[in-house]
Structures are given as structure tokens and as C-alpha cells.
Design an enzyme around this catalytic site. Structure first.
Site, mmCIF file in Angstrom:
data_model
loop_
_atom_site.group_PDB
_atom_site.id
_atom_site.type_symbol
_atom_site.label_atom_id
_atom_site.label_comp_id
_atom_site.label_asym_id
_atom_site.label_seq_id
_atom_site.Cartn_x
_atom_site.Cartn_y
_atom_site.Cartn_z
ATOM 1 C CB SER A 64 -8.326 0.854 6.020
ATOM 2 O OG SER A 64 -9.009 2.081 6.069
ATOM 3 C CB SER A 77 -8.050 3.599 2.936
ATOM 4 O OG SER A 77 -7.117 3.062 3.864
ATOM 5 C CE LYS A 126 -3.885 1.998 2.633
ATOM 6 N NZ LYS A 126 -4.751 1.777 3.822
#
Length: 491
Positions: free
Chosen positions: A198, A174, A92
Site C-alpha cells: 500500500s 491503498s 493518510k
């Protein structure tokens, strides 16, 4: 370049292949780490950057092929370092990677942020022989920029799409790119981060296994922060076995993260021994219906089927439990204080020649000056955070923090689990994720089925602090009994 011209790269060698299967193929000489990397790069070209344009990968590691070749040679001479040797993963883009890939959190102000050092968890992956294939797009600032921003959008990376329904099914966030990339077989697995939902949200929405570990199991050093009391990184993969294999590599004590000093002795040792098909037998699983009330009829039916499947595995369901709750619901006030404190500290350590902002106030100003491209959905969360004074000795913050900790831990999850002698609580997807997020407690989500429109749904097991071993048993048992995951239609 057409797909036919890339036909010499056989997709079947990576499609839905587990870490163990890829290792066996490399050990037998049927494939190599270099070939695996090239097949994933081919798929990224075909499905992520053209064609369906999932847009899950923000940047590729320019050295990935060379690193794979080096690891292939090392395997021949010395054997594999670990089960992760030669396995490509995506990270990420709020997790620091040294060298030629930026760490941006999806925001324009950090588009040229090239950290000098890998995050602690990235170091551990590389030490184990994993290949960082690239950085995954995400919801900007890990979904702490604006209440109006959709999952998977950032001003730098654009919109990530869900491979199960391009533009029609929420990708979750996210860690949106992490989820979409693994679901579409653009990488073997990914690392996401979670403050509140997330990892669980995009894992559930992309029919993956996601592990949100106890805060402290995995170091946060080198991760762009939101909340030092809630933040954690964790694996996202196509199976429980793969996710746990990665967790066992990235967890560990880091002198730069005090939370990692809380790991009890023996936790994380021999995780692989907890893959038990009968792991649900005689387990007591609690169901709190208050977290099911927002499900539509179709999704509720999926959860009811999951409960019956769990019972079919000879577990005991304790239904209609009531979670102790304060008069005032748990909120997000603490995050606004902690974000300003954390982001200012992170920005102060970036290179001024690369990053034009040194504080959250600078970020807000930068976005205003570039609002046509930076503020499609506003920045009210950033502004609310800036309106705090940035210190953590404020009475409002301290009261909210103490209250949140009590009603999520001793006065919440602990109370219910201890009263009913439960092994875990059962939640739908990421519904109810705020409670273990506030507590810093672990959750594992597993594919639970699909709606008629093909939207994936997860089944999530949550437990007390550092009970990952037991959650792994439960999740693996459910996964093996149901085996819900199917490939997205585009692949």
C-alpha cells in the site's frame, strides 16, 4: 475564482522543489512557510477540488496558515528546528491527527472520529517543524473492506484519480491520495501506510519514491490497524533524499508499540551520509523472474532496461533466482484474524459521542443500514474477518502465522540473500510486495520509467530486516543514474 486571479502565488516556488531546496529558499528569504502553504492550497483548489479533480485530499488543516506563520517567526528568532521546519506534508486518513481533522479510514462510520491525540509519527513530524497540510484520501479501510473495491475509492472520500492519466491509469492503493497529491505537487511529501503493497503500489503508479520500512522502524501507535505483524507507515516523496529525510524524523522507539523495541543500535543514525551516486558499484542484486511473469511486454521491457542501467552502474545482477516457497502459497488468512482484533481495540478507544460503532460487527451493521452509499463494492473482507472469533489463540491462525513468518523470513528472503551474498532483491513496482510484507522487511521503490500511455512504473529494492541504509544507497544511485521522474501533464 480563475487561475489568473491567483497569479500572485508563484507555482515555480514549489514545483518539484526538494525539501533542501525549500529550506534554502526560506533561509535566504526568497519565500516563507506561509507562502509555500498558500501555493499548495492554491494548487489543491485548481487541480484537486476543481478542474481535473484529482480528489486526493479529503480534508485540509484549518490551522495550516497560522502554523506556518508561527514557524516563520520561530525561524527568524531561533533558526529552523530541522530540515522539516515549515515543510507541508499530507497524512493518510487512517493516521490519527488531534484537533480539527478527522481520522476516518475513508469509511462513513468514522466520519466524525476526531482523535484526542496525534499518532506518534505525527507528533514527531510536528516536533521537527513540519506542517500537516491535510489528510489524504485512501482506499477504504486501507483496502481491507472488499475484494471488489478499486484502488483509491472510499465511500466517504470518493475516487482518487492518477494525475498521470485521470480515470485511465490506476492510481494504486491503498495510500492513493498520498501518492496522487505528491505527484501533482499539492504537497511536498506524504505519509502512507502499508500492510502489503500500500506504499509501494501508489508510489510506483505515481512516479514517486516510497519507503516501506522494516516493521518496527516507525511506530504504529495511533494508526487504524489491519495487521500488527505487517502494518507500517512510511514516506512517499519525489526523491530518495526527501523520503529518507522524512523517515529519519518519524522513526524511533515508542513505548506504546513493542515492535519499535526491535530497532538495532545505530540504525537510522546519519541516514543522509548514504546518498552515494556510486552506491550500486559492486553491489549484488538478485532477480527472481517468478515475480515478473504478470508483466506485459512493454512493462517487462522497462524492467529489462532498469536491469541494464543497474549493470551500467557497475552492479552485478544475479539472474533467474528461485525463491524457496511452501507447497501452499502464502495467503491472507492471518490478516482476517488480526484485523478483527486490531479494529475492535481501536474502536473501543474512540469517543462514543462521535463514533456510532464500537466493534467490527457494528461497522458491518452500520454499512448495511446505509448500503446505498456505504456498500457500492460490498464488504466481504470485513465479513470474513468478523467470521473469525477475534482472538489470536486459534490454532489455524497460529499455524498460518508461524508458516508465513518462516517462508518469508528465514526460509525465504534471508535464505536467498545469504546463499547468493546479495545486497538486495529487485522487484517490479509492487509485484512481489507480499513477500517482504509477510516478513516485515524493508523495500524502497524508485521511478523506473513510463509506458507509451504514460503509466509510471517503479523499480523496487528489497532487503533483510533493518537494511534501510543499504537500500538507500542502492535506490539513490539508481535514481541519480536514471532520473526518470517527470511532471504529470496536467501541471
Amino acid at each position: 475564482m480563475s487561475e489568473n486571479r491567483l497569479g500572485f502565488l508563484d507555482d515555480s516556488k514549489v514545483l518539484e522543489q526538494s525539501i533542501m531546496e525549500l529550506q534554502a529558499a526560506m533561509e535566504s528569504g526568497k519565500t516563507t512557510a506561509k507562502e509555500i502553504v498558500m501555493i499548495y492550497l492554491k494548487r489543491i483548489f485548481l487541480y484537486d477540488q476543481s478542474g481535473p479533480n484529482i480528489n486526493s485530499i479529503g480534508e485540509l488543516n484549518p490551522n495550516a496558515i497560522f502554523e506556518a506563520e508561527s514557524l516563520d517567526k520561530e525561524r527568524q528568532k531561533k533558526g529552523p528546528r530541522s530540515l522539516m521546519h515549515g515543510i507541508p506534508v499530507v497524512i493518510k486518513d487512517n493516521i490519527d491527527t488531534a484537533g480539527k481533522m478527522r481520522t476516518s479510514a475513508g469509511t462513513l462510520a468514522l466520519k466524525d472520529n476526531y482523535p484526542a491525540e496525534d499518532a506518534f509519527l505525527v507528533k514527531k513530524l510536528k516536533q521537527a517543524g513540519a506542517i500537516i497540510l491535510g489528510k489524504a484520501n485512501l482506499t477504504e479501510f486501507a483496502n481491507f473492506m472488499s475484494s471488489e473495491m478499486p484502488n483509491g475509492y472510499s465511500s466517504l472520500g470518493g475516487q482518487v484519480l492518477n494525475p498521470y492519466g485521470l480515470g485511465t491509469i490506476d492510481v494504486g492503493g491503498s495510500s492513493s491520495g498520498s501518492g496522487a497529491a505528491v505527484a501533482a505537487n499539492l504537497a511536498c511529501a506524504a505519509i502512507g501506510t502499508e500492510t502489503s503493497g500500500s506504499i509501494l503500489s501508489p508510489s510506483s503508479q505515481n512516479s514517486l519514491v516510497g519507503i516501506k520500512p522494516t516493521v518496527g522502524m516507525v511506530s504504529r501507535s495511533g494508526i487504524i490497524p489491519i495487521s500488527h505483524t505487517q502494518d507500517t507507515a512510511g514516506p512517499m516523496a519525489k526523491s530518495v533524499a526527501d523520503a529518507v529525510t522524512i523517515l529519519s524524523v518519524i522513526m524511533g522507539t515508542d513505548e506504546m508499540d513493542a515492535a519499535t523495541q526491535t530497532i538495532p543500535p545505530g540504525v537510522g543514525v546519519d541516514f543522509l551520509s548514504f546518498f552515494k551516486k556510486d552506491g550500486l558499484k559492486n553491489a549484488k542484486i538478485g532477480v527472481c523472474r517468478e515475480f515478473y511473469q504478470h508483466l506485459n511486454e512493454e512493462k517487462l521491457k522497462i524492467l529489462e532496461t532498469a536491469i541494464k542501467d543497474i549493470q551500467g552502474c557497475k552492479a552485478v545482477i544475479i539472474d533467474n533466482l528461485k525463491m524457496p516457497s511452501p507447497q501452499k502459497p502464502l495467503g491472507y488468512d492471518t490478516l482476517f484474524y488480526e484485523f478483527k482484533h486490531g479494529i475492535n481495540a481501536y474502536l473501543s478507544g474512540t469517543k462514543p459521542t462521535q463514533v456510532p460503532v464500537r466493534t467490527l460487527k457494528d461497522v458491518i451493521k452500520f454499512n448495511e443500514e446505509n448500503k446505498e452509499i456505504a456498500l457500492k463494492y460490498g464488504q466481504n473482507h470485513l465479513e470474513m474477518s468478523e467470521n473469525t472469533n477475534g482472538t489470536l489463540n486459534q490454532s489455524k491462525y497460529l499455524i498460518e502465522l508461524i508458516r508465513d513468518q518462516h517462508y518469508s523470513q528465514k526460509g525465504g528472503i534471508d535464505a536467498v540473500i545469504e546463499e547468493h551474498k546479495l545486497d538486495a532483491l529487485l522487484f517490479p513496482s509492487n509485484y512481489g510486495a507480499q513477500l517482504p510484507a509477510k516478513a516485515g522487511y524493508p523495500s524502497i521503490t524508485v521511478p523506473g520509467g513510463y509506458t507509451k500511455d504514460g503509466e509510471p512504473m517503479g523499480v523496487t529494492f528489497t532487503g533483510k530486516a533493518f537494511t534501510e541504509h543499504r537500500l538507500v544507497e542502492l535506490a539513490y544511485s539508481f535514481e541519480q543514474a536514471t532520473k526518470h521522474r517527470v511532471l504529470p501533464k496536467l501541471v
